[in-house]
Enzyme design. Sequence first.
Site, short mmCIF file in Angstrom:
data_model
loop_
_atom_site.label_atom_id
_atom_site.label_comp_id
_atom_site.label_asym_id
_atom_site.label_seq_id
_atom_site.Cartn_x
_atom_site.Cartn_y
_atom_site.Cartn_z
CB ILE A 194 -1.00 -0.04 1.18
CG1 ILE A 194 -2.17 0.90 0.93
CG2 ILE A 194 -0.33 0.25 2.50
CD1 ILE A 194 -3.33 0.67 1.89
CD GLN A 234 10.01 -8.55 10.94
OE1 GLN A 234 10.93 -8.84 11.69
NE2 GLN A 234 9.07 -9.41 10.57
CG HIS A 291 6.88 -8.56 5.34
ND1 HIS A 291 6.98 -8.54 6.72
CD2 HIS A 291 7.32 -7.36 4.92
CE1 HIS A 291 7.44 -7.36 7.11
NE2 HIS A 291 7.66 -6.62 6.04
CG HIS A 311 9.46 -5.46 1.12
ND1 HIS A 311 8.38 -4.62 1.17
CD2 HIS A 311 9.86 -5.62 2.40
CE1 HIS A 311 8.14 -4.27 2.43
NE2 HIS A 311 9.04 -4.87 3.20
#
Length: 185
Positions: free
Chosen positions: A58, A120, A126, A128
């Site tokens: 986002i 983080q 996760h 990227h």
Amino acid sequence: MELTEEQQKKLQEKLKNLSPEQMQELIKQQCIFCKIISGEIPAKKVLETNNTIAFLDINPANPGHVIVVPKAHHQILPQIPDSEILDLFNSVKKIASAAFEAVDAKGVNILQNNGPAAGQEVPHVHVHVIPRFDEDNFSFTWEPKKLKEEQFDEIQKRILSKIPSSMEKIETALEEKGEVKPRLP
Ligand SMILES: [Zn+2]
């Protein structure tokens, strides 16, 4: 909502008495990526497998910036079971290629942060995937630290000692080159 001192005490008492499983459940309930996985928070998903989902970041570093996450809540990479790693990085590979082509990029960076010191921000593992363009004003360069030969040797030894399966192979190769003394039989 502000808690009174009394309420805070009760809450702390309650947290102390939680089992590890209950604590894990509570962490999951607060986790933004777990909420995206469950569908509670909407996201623009671009891939879903049995163990992994990927969605558009986002706050993208560039157009086509995708976040790839394991569906199970693990905080950092070393906590992911070996059986789930392959699926995660297969997904990263697919996304790296799809995002690259989708935005007509010139390159792709894969970035995976573990712990606040590493940047983080969400405590759910996760990866990227960041498409790159010429002069996109985004940089991974750093000023190299100056280390002495002995410091490199010491660090190599320490890391190897944590990975016994490769220690033997690498030590044998160094012995053959005469760079370390042969081990005692
Ligand atoms: Zn989570």
